[in-house]
Motif scaffolding. Structure first.
Motif, PDB file in Angstrom:
ATOM      1  N   ASN A   2       0.841  -1.194   0.000  1.00  0.00           N
ATOM      2  CA  ASN A   2       0.000   0.000   0.000  1.00  0.00           C
ATOM      3  C   ASN A   2       0.880   1.248   0.000  1.00  0.00           C
ATOM      4  N   ARG A   3       0.258   2.396   0.120  1.00  0.00           N
ATOM      5  CA  ARG A   3       1.005   3.649   0.089  1.00  0.00           C
ATOM      6  C   ARG A   3       1.032   4.292   1.486  1.00  0.00           C
ATOM      7  N   ILE A   4       1.309   3.445   2.493  1.00  0.00           N
ATOM      8  CA  ILE A   4       1.408   3.932   3.863  1.00  0.00           C
ATOM      9  C   ILE A   4       2.866   3.884   4.322  1.00  0.00           C
ATOM     10  N   ILE A   5       3.377   5.019   4.772  1.00  0.00           N
ATOM     11  CA  ILE A   5       4.718   5.111   5.343  1.00  0.00           C
ATOM     12  C   ILE A   5       4.576   5.374   6.841  1.00  0.00           C
ATOM     13  N   GLY A   6       5.162   4.515   7.647  1.00  0.00           N
ATOM     14  CA  GLY A   6       5.086   4.668   9.093  1.00  0.00           C
ATOM     15  C   GLY A   6       6.333   5.345   9.650  1.00  0.00           C
ATOM     16  N   PHE A   7       6.137   6.181  10.670  1.00  0.00           N
ATOM     17  CA  PHE A   7       7.268   6.755  11.401  1.00  0.00           C
ATOM     18  C   PHE A   7       7.131   6.376  12.869  1.00  0.00           C
ATOM     19  N   ILE A   8       8.173   5.770  13.428  1.00  0.00           N
ATOM     20  CA  ILE A   8       8.136   5.280  14.811  1.00  0.00           C
ATOM     21  C   ILE A   8       8.489   6.407  15.777  1.00  0.00           C
ATOM     22  N   SER A   9       7.559   6.729  16.639  1.00  0.00           N
ATOM     23  CA  SER A   9       7.772   7.773  17.644  1.00  0.00           C
ATOM     24  C   SER A   9       8.514   7.214  18.855  1.00  0.00           C
ATOM     25  N   GLN A  10       9.467   7.992  19.353  1.00  0.00           N
ATOM     26  CA  GLN A  10      10.143   7.678  20.620  1.00  0.00           C
ATOM     27  C   GLN A  10       9.886   8.774  21.646  1.00  0.00           C
ATOM     28  N   TYR A  11       8.828   9.522  21.425  1.00  0.00           N
ATOM     29  CA  TYR A  11       8.512  10.696  22.238  1.00  0.00           C
ATOM     30  C   TYR A  11       8.376  10.355  23.720  1.00  0.00           C
ATOM     31  N   SER A  12       8.834  11.276  24.557  1.00  0.00           N
ATOM     32  CA  SER A  12       8.646  11.191  26.001  1.00  0.00           C
ATOM     33  C   SER A  12       8.241  12.569  26.505  1.00  0.00           C
ATOM     34  N   VAL A  51       8.696   1.721   6.749  1.00  0.00           N
ATOM     35  CA  VAL A  51       8.793   2.215   8.118  1.00  0.00           C
ATOM     36  C   VAL A  51      10.122   2.949   8.294  1.00  0.00           C
ATOM     37  N   PHE A  52      10.047   4.103   8.967  1.00  0.00           N
ATOM     38  CA  PHE A  52      11.256   4.885   9.261  1.00  0.00           C
ATOM     39  C   PHE A  52      11.279   5.256  10.740  1.00  0.00           C
ATOM     40  N   GLY A  53      12.474   5.518  11.249  1.00  0.00           N
ATOM     41  CA  GLY A  53      12.625   5.922  12.632  1.00  0.00           C
ATOM     42  C   GLY A  53      14.043   6.369  12.894  1.00  0.00           C
ATOM     43  N   VAL A  54      14.359   6.601  14.172  1.00  0.00           N
ATOM     44  CA  VAL A  54      15.686   7.105  14.541  1.00  0.00           C
ATOM     45  C   VAL A  54      16.557   5.977  15.093  1.00  0.00           C
ATOM     46  N   ASP A  55      16.249   5.495  16.295  1.00  0.00           N
ATOM     47  CA  ASP A  55      17.126   4.486  16.899  1.00  0.00           C
ATOM     48  C   ASP A  55      16.439   3.647  17.970  1.00  0.00           C
ATOM     49  N   GLY A  56      15.117   3.538  17.947  1.00  0.00           N
ATOM     50  CA  GLY A  56      14.399   2.786  18.976  1.00  0.00           C
ATOM     51  C   GLY A  56      14.314   1.297  18.698  1.00  0.00           C
ATOM     52  N   THR A  57      13.936   0.538  19.709  1.00  0.00           N
ATOM     53  CA  THR A  57      13.832  -0.921  19.605  1.00  0.00           C
ATOM     54  C   THR A  57      12.894  -1.342  18.486  1.00  0.00           C
ATOM     55  N   LEU A  58      11.749  -0.666  18.377  1.00  0.00           N
ATOM     56  CA  LEU A  58      10.752  -1.046  17.377  1.00  0.00           C
ATOM     57  C   LEU A  58      11.293  -0.926  15.951  1.00  0.00           C
ATOM     58  N   LEU A  59      12.251  -0.035  15.733  1.00  0.00           N
ATOM     59  CA  LEU A  59      12.867   0.119  14.412  1.00  0.00           C
ATOM     60  C   LEU A  59      13.631  -1.146  14.027  1.00  0.00           C
TER      61      LEU A  59
END
Length: 365
Positions: free
Chosen positions: A158-168, A256-264
């Motif tokens: 599909n055309r869905i791009i996910g970004f993984i949040s590490q927000y606190s 899927v994109f992210g910075v450096d979290g476990t879920l990535l």
């Protein structure tokens, strides 16, 4: 904090500290930060075994329950590795539950020495080698226990791009302090500010839908991202109602994109097209002149500055290059990359077959 009056029943397995792994709810759990048994608490005050009140309570709890095995999923709690010396006949098992770093994590804590347990089950061989420097134990690689519990669901592209949040929600609280250097949590999240702006513009330009994979359901987290996203972009927030929903959301996204979290890392192990825009270390090092190598992609393995699906370069052109590589790469090339790098991060072992096989062998001895 919850108080208990009734003494816990004796069971062979004791879980050290509360985790969100539901399959272990039938066992006793000792966690002095969540629940206190009044009788055990009084006894721990009357007969202290160490200088730590937390450890004293835990020791008395173990004395009372007399388990054969003590298991923790909080592998970065150094206090756990002091218990084996007190209970030579009990088997202590540690299972890694998150990506580790040098800053604000186990490897930055030098408070305790002579740490040990019987067995450790870890994400990959590189973190195994790092733990070998500080903890005496038998160690094996199993990937991520929690990730392995959830079956990979294959959706149509599909055309869905996910970004993984590490927000606190820590904002103005101190993340790192040393001498005259003070880094706040809001500085820590500068990477997300840079990436989400670029990613949302890309989604708009290329007609993709951006899904922010939330870490929590806090209003402050939602506001943080609303203020960053390009206003013409088609986007929404994911919804989590259980600890395992994150994996289902990953499977729904095509990229899927992210910075450096476990879920990535877990996303990559599930075969998902995953891009790591690991610019946190670059931003913090440049601004505060402090070594942040623990935030580099795949630490403690030393990756190159840029790779086919990752970058440490805080530059719009390079970030877009990674995004385009992940999105446009052929299936053949992605499968080859996935096979090449999966052992670098973690393998996927559905239903944790290798772990439970090892646990059965341990408990037969």
């Amino acid at each position: 904090m919850k108080l208990e009056i009734l003494l816990p029943k004796k069971k062979d397995i004791l879980i050290y500290r509360v985790s969100n792994f539901q399959i272990f709810k039938e066992y006793n759990i000792v966690d002095a930060s969540k629940v206190l048994n009044i009788f055990i608490l009084i006894k721990s005050f009357l007969y202290p075994k160490t200088s730590s009140k937390y450890l004293n309570y835990t020791i008395e709890y173990i004395n009372l329950c007399k388990p054969k095995y003590v298991i923790t999923f909080i592998d970065n709690d150094s206090r756990f590795y002091l218990l084996k010396e007190k209970f030579k006949d009990i088997i202590f098992i540690s299972i890694q539950n998150g990506h580790r770093s040098i800053i604000d994590d186990f490897f930055s804590i030098k408070e305790y020495k002579n740490l040990q347990c019987d067995y450790m089950f870890l994400f990959n061989k590189y973190i195994l080698r790092e733990y070998n420097k500080t903890i005496k134990s038998k160690k094996k690689v199993i990937g991520s226990f929690k990730n392995n519990q959830v079956k990979v669901i294959k959706y149509k592209k599909n055309r869905i791009i996910g970004f993984i949040s590490q927000y606190s929600e820590k904002g103005n609280q101190v993340y790192y302090k040393k001498k005259d250097i003070k880094i706040l949590w809001k500085d820590h999240f500068e990477a997300e500010r840079v990436i989400v702006k670029i990613l949302s513009e890309y989604c708009y330009d290329q007609n993709y839908k951006l899904m922010i994979i939330l870490r929590s359901n806090l209003k402050s987290e939602k506001k943080f991202y609303k203020d960053l996203i390009f206003n013409k972009c088609n986007w929404n927030f994911s919804r989590r109602s259980s600890p395992y929903d994150g994996y289902k959301i990953l499977d729904e996204c095509s990229y899927v994109f992210g910075v450096d979290g476990t879920l990535l890392y877990e996303s990559f192990s599930r075969g998902k097209r995953t891009g790591a825009i690991s610019i946190r270390s670059t931003i913090l090092q440049k601004r505060f002149k402090v070594n942040m190598k623990g935030h580099r992609y795949c630490w403690p393995y030393e990756t190159t500055e840029n790779g086919p699906f990752w970058t440490h370069t805080n530059n719009k052109k390079q970030i877009l290059k990674v995004i385009k590589n992940v999105v446009k790469m052929s299936n053949y090339d992605w499968i080859r990359l996935q096979k090449k790098y999966s052992q670098l991060m973690m393998k996927f072992d559905y239903q944790n077959k290798s772990l439970f096989k090892e646990l059965k062998l341990i408990m037969k001895r």
